[in-house]
Design an enzyme around this catalytic site. Structure first.
Site, PDB file in Angstrom:
ATOM      1  CB  SER A 136       5.906  19.749 -12.111  1.00 34.78           C
ATOM      2  OG  SER A 136       6.349  20.552 -13.189  1.00 34.78           O
ATOM      3  CE1 TYR A 149       2.073  17.581 -15.213  1.00 39.09           C
ATOM      4  CE2 TYR A 149       3.409  19.568 -15.116  1.00 39.09           C
ATOM      5  CZ  TYR A 149       3.288  18.201 -14.962  1.00 39.09           C
ATOM      6  OH  TYR A 149       4.366  17.449 -14.562  1.00 39.09           O
ATOM      7  CE  LYS A 153       2.686  16.706 -11.671  1.00 39.87           C
ATOM      8  NZ  LYS A 153       2.856  15.355 -11.072  1.00 39.87           N
TER       9      LYS A 153
END
Length: 244
Positions: A136, A149, A153
């Site tokens: 991402s 998150y 990533k």
């Protein structure tokens, strides 16, 4: 540029919907024998009803031992797409240990677990394979309320680089793609608030969010022999977000 995967067997995780589904279908169209893996059986059954020759398997990739057992039983693959992921979006001051563990179990540990199994069989079979991890833009640039998150990533990107280094001598290439907001059905709901959407769009020079096909096309290329000298890259698909 025609790309064929005829005779190739490819595992796609998180393939029940969204980007993973799009990847599985496009690789199938290019001639690959696809195994679609997801936690949600109903999503897989919907996929298989449209594409009966796609094999499906349901397992919660957060369960290390069960996932290992299931993936081991699936046999040899020529390529792997680690797409399965979750996003728990909380402010830094409110995120919890359980949210951290749950996110890393799926977004990082599962990719390590599954890749170990697939890569070991590639090595044993002397297969010059390819692995693509779906990362991402959040791994590269700070996004509000995305701390866990983003960290997961970033860890996946580090995993990609290390895998590329260690598996390269066996002829196995490992890369990641790092998309911005992609207009899956879920994203269309999540980004329907104009204020939230416009704040993100203002940071993307192209002035729009991405489409599933734009991630799919990059993944298909990276898995193919057209990308035979590309190894260890983290490819933004972000309309220039990371360039600003």
């Amino acid at each position: 540029m025609e790309i064929s995967f005829k005779g190739k067997r490819i595992l796609v995780t998180g393939a029940g919907q969204g980007i993973g589904r799009g990847i599985a279908v496009e690789l199938w169209r290019a001639g690959a024998n696809i195994v679609a893996l997801s936690r949600t059986r109903s999503h897989l059954e919907t996929l298989q009803s449209e594409y009966p020759s796609i094999d499906i398997v349901d397992v919660d990739v957060a369960d290390w031992d069960k996932t290992r057992e299931v993936v081991e039983s699936l046999g040899h693959f020529d390529a792997l797409v680690n797409n399965a992921a979750i996003a728990i979006c909380e402010p830094f001051l409110k995120c919890t240990a359980s949210e951290f563990d749950k996110t890393f179990d799926v977004n990082v540990k599962a990719a390590l677990n599954i890749s170990q199994i697939i890569a070991r069989k590639m090595v044993d079979n002397k297969t010059h394979g390819a692995i693509v991890n779906i990362s991402s833009q959040a791994s590269k640039g700070a996004l509000k309320d995305h701390i866990i998150y983003s960290a997961s990533k970033a860890a996946l990107d580090a995993l990609t680089r290390s895998m590329a280094l260690e598996l390269g001598p066996y002829g196995i290439r490992v890369n990641s793609v790092n998309p911005t907001v992609i207009m899956t059905e879920m994203a269309k709901v999540g980004w329907s608030d104009p204020v939230r959407a416009n704040e993100m769009l203002s940071k993307i020079p192209l002035g729009r969010f991405g489409e599933v096909s734009e991630v799919v096309n990059a993944v298909v290329f990276l898995l193919s022999e057209r990308a035979s000298m590309i190894n260890g890259v983290e490819l933004p698909i972000d309309g220039g977000f990371l360039a600003t």
